[in-house]
Design a protein around this motif. Structure first.
Motif, PDB file in Angstrom:
ATOM      1  N   LEU A 127      -9.403   6.391  15.372  1.00 24.24           N
ATOM      2  CA  LEU A 127      -9.464   5.627  14.127  1.00 24.24           C
ATOM      3  C   LEU A 127      -8.709   6.291  12.986  1.00 24.24           C
ATOM      4  O   LEU A 127      -8.379   5.625  11.999  1.00 24.24           O
ATOM      5  CB  LEU A 127     -10.932   5.415  13.728  1.00 24.24           C
ATOM      6  CG  LEU A 127     -11.787   4.598  14.717  1.00 24.24           C
ATOM      7  CD1 LEU A 127     -13.228   4.567  14.250  1.00 24.24           C
ATOM      8  CD2 LEU A 127     -11.230   3.192  14.859  1.00 24.24           C
ATOM      9  N   ALA A 162      -5.766   4.625  11.091  1.00 29.64           N
ATOM     10  CA  ALA A 162      -5.795   3.168  11.281  1.00 29.64           C
ATOM     11  C   ALA A 162      -5.965   2.466   9.939  1.00 29.64           C
ATOM     12  O   ALA A 162      -6.574   2.990   8.997  1.00 29.64           O
ATOM     13  CB  ALA A 162      -6.920   2.789  12.238  1.00 29.64           C
ATOM     14  N   HIS A 193     -10.492  -2.938  13.324  1.00 33.54           N
ATOM     15  CA  HIS A 193     -10.530  -3.124  14.776  1.00 33.54           C
ATOM     16  C   HIS A 193     -11.578  -4.152  15.187  1.00 33.54           C
ATOM     17  O   HIS A 193     -12.271  -4.000  16.204  1.00 33.54           O
ATOM     18  CB  HIS A 193     -10.801  -1.807  15.502  1.00 33.54           C
ATOM     19  CG  HIS A 193      -9.632  -0.858  15.471  1.00 33.54           C
ATOM     20  ND1 HIS A 193      -9.695   0.384  16.055  1.00 33.54           N
ATOM     21  CD2 HIS A 193      -8.397  -0.955  14.924  1.00 33.54           C
ATOM     22  CE1 HIS A 193      -8.539   1.011  15.879  1.00 33.54           C
ATOM     23  NE2 HIS A 193      -7.729   0.188  15.177  1.00 33.54           N
ATOM     24  N   ASP A 235      -4.649  -3.336  11.600  1.00 31.05           N
ATOM     25  CA  ASP A 235      -5.581  -4.021  12.483  1.00 31.05           C
ATOM     26  C   ASP A 235      -6.729  -4.512  11.631  1.00 31.05           C
ATOM     27  O   ASP A 235      -7.757  -3.858  11.490  1.00 31.05           O
ATOM     28  CB  ASP A 235      -6.064  -3.084  13.585  1.00 31.05           C
ATOM     29  CG  ASP A 235      -6.899  -3.814  14.612  1.00 31.05           C
ATOM     30  OD1 ASP A 235      -7.279  -3.161  15.600  1.00 31.05           O
ATOM     31  OD2 ASP A 235      -7.165  -5.014  14.446  1.00 31.05           O
TER      32      ASP A 235
END
Length: 455
Positions: free
Chosen positions: A389, A392, A410, A454
């Motif tokens: 992560l 991200a 996510h 994401d």
């Protein structure tokens, strides 16, 4: 009454007895003519090619045993060898010298040689023969596997082998002086020179001529005089058994080297990818067979140590991230060790270039590929789990501050904190993960490595 002569016998009795004797002799002659003569004893044949090693010694011993059990006329050993191990040679010479069956060593075909250990085996035979175009000699011992030459040990080996050559040559009535020179001075002789010098007993162009010239020759075998009868004899070829073929095959330097490489690569794959099992199993078996073969071969210690060093460097490349430096050093050590492993041109025990280079290049390529994959995995950022992560991008669903907040990342909602206030809907980047809480910053203020969005 029948009249009798002066001796008291009836007339015609002598003629009758004579006719009876002649009849009996005729019947005996006819019976003898009808009985076929006994079949000649068979001739046993073995073919020894390549280096003299434990497999070769085992093969010859079995052939001698079978020939003795069959009461063979003789055992013909067709020989073509560059030499081999002294320990195996001694075992073979002892078996030949003690054999109750005459042993004929025949150096053939044209172009063959009985070099080094092969020369002494020929000298030990009851009958030594050569085909035109062959040669014999160069039996000087070569001490291998030592860094610096030890003069004392070399002299001991030379004197020991020279004494053996004199002993067997003298026992067989051959040229003792030439036999000693073959060991001390590495002299060689062609087939015709060997016949003229009294090193061998006869020349024969092929096997048929050899058997013809052997017929009627007198020798002493097993302490008893023997007459070799080979005319019209059946020739029985003694085939190698599975164990003998295996021992002879793995004692070949080319096969031993390939087994070592397979073993090293297989174990390396298993260490790099634990749990695959098959490469490790094949590697372990091949390595054990290779190490057994090396015990039966004159190995250069430096070459073997360099190969083991290469294996150690490859393993360290797995454990320590050197970015290929240790792997490159292992490839260099592998190439050098392969070149030095059987550096023995004097005895002919060497890895053929056509085997060495393809094998070492394939092994180096396989190991280098694994090293590259391992290094790439080590330096690549995680793709699964909480560490993946970091970096991200997501979106703030609630206001995020130093105490609380929620972000969408996510496909999931995460608790989040930020050193600066972040309003809802703003893009964020994860800087670190603490338990199940994400520490984020606004995307426009993030200076680290970005990851694909994401949201």
């Amino acid at each position: 009454m029948t009249p009798r002569n002066r001796n008291g016998r009836r007339p015609g009795a002598g003629r009758l007895a004579l006719a009876l004797v002649l009849l009996l002799l005729g019947l005996a002659a006819a019976a003898g003519a009808a009985t076929p003569p006994p079949a000649p004893h068979p001739v046993f044949l073995v073919r020894l090619e390549g280096t003299i090693n434990p497999g070769t010694a085992l093969y010859l011993r079995r052939a001698l045993r079978e020939a003795a059990a069959a009461r063979a006329a003789c055992l013909v050993v067709e020989l073509d060898t560059p030499g081999g191990l002294v320990a195996s040679l001694r075992s073979m010479v002892q078996d030949v010298m003690a054999s109750p069956v005459p042993v004929v060593v025949y150096v053939a075909p044209a172009g063959a040689r009985a070099a080094s250990a092969g020369a002494l085996l020929t000298l030990a035979a009851h009958v030594a023969a050569m085909a035109p175009g062959t040669n014999i000699g160069a039996a000087h011992p070569v001490e291998l596997g030592r860094g610096a030459k030890d003069e004392t040990l070399s002299a001991k080996a030379e004197n020991d082998l020279a004494a053996m050559a004199r002993s067997v040559a003298g026992e067989r009535g051959r040229n003792v002086e030439w036999a000693e020179k073959a060991v001390r001075e590495s002299v060689s002789a062609t087939a015709r020179e060997a016949l003229r010098l009294g090193v061998v007993d006869l020349l024969a162009r092929d096997r048929a001529e050899l058997l013809e010239r052997l017929h009627g020759r007198r020798v002493t075998a097993g302490g008893s005089p023997r007459v070799i009868e080979t005319r019209d004899a059946e020739v029985r070829v003694v085939r190698e058994g599975l164990r003998e073929r295996l021992l002879r095959a793995i004692a070949d330097p080319n096969v031993a080297y390939i087994l070592m490489m397979i073993g090293m690569v297989g174990l390396y794959f298993e260490l790099a990818h634990p749990g695959v099992i098959l490469p490790g199993t094949i590697g372990a078996i091949s390595l054990l067979l290779g190490l057994y073969a090396l015990q039966a071969l004159p190995v250069n210690t430096i070459g073997l140590l360099l190969i083991l060093l290469a294996m150690g460097l490859f393993v360290l490349e797995i454990l320590v991230t050197s970015y290929g430096i240790l792997g490159f050093g292992g490839v260099v050590a592998l190439i050098l060790g392969s070149l030095l492993l059987f550096d023995t041109p004097e005895t002919g025990v060497a890895v053929a270039a056509a085997v060495l280079w393809p094998t070492v290049l394939l092994a180096a390529a396989a190991i280098s590929t694994v090293v590259y994959l391992v290094v790439r995995v080590r330096i690549r950022r995680p793709e699964t789990g909480l560490p993946a992560l970091v970096g991200a991008r997501g979106t703030a669903r609630e206001a995020v501050d130093a105490r609380s907040g929620r972000v969408f990342l996510h496909g999931e909602y995460w608790n989040a904190r930020s050193p600066v206030p972040i309003p809802p809907g703003r893009e964020v980047v994860v800087e670190r993960v603490e338990g199940l809480t994400l520490h984020v910053v606004p995307a426009d203020e993030h200076r680290g490595k970005d990851a694909p969005e994401d949201a």
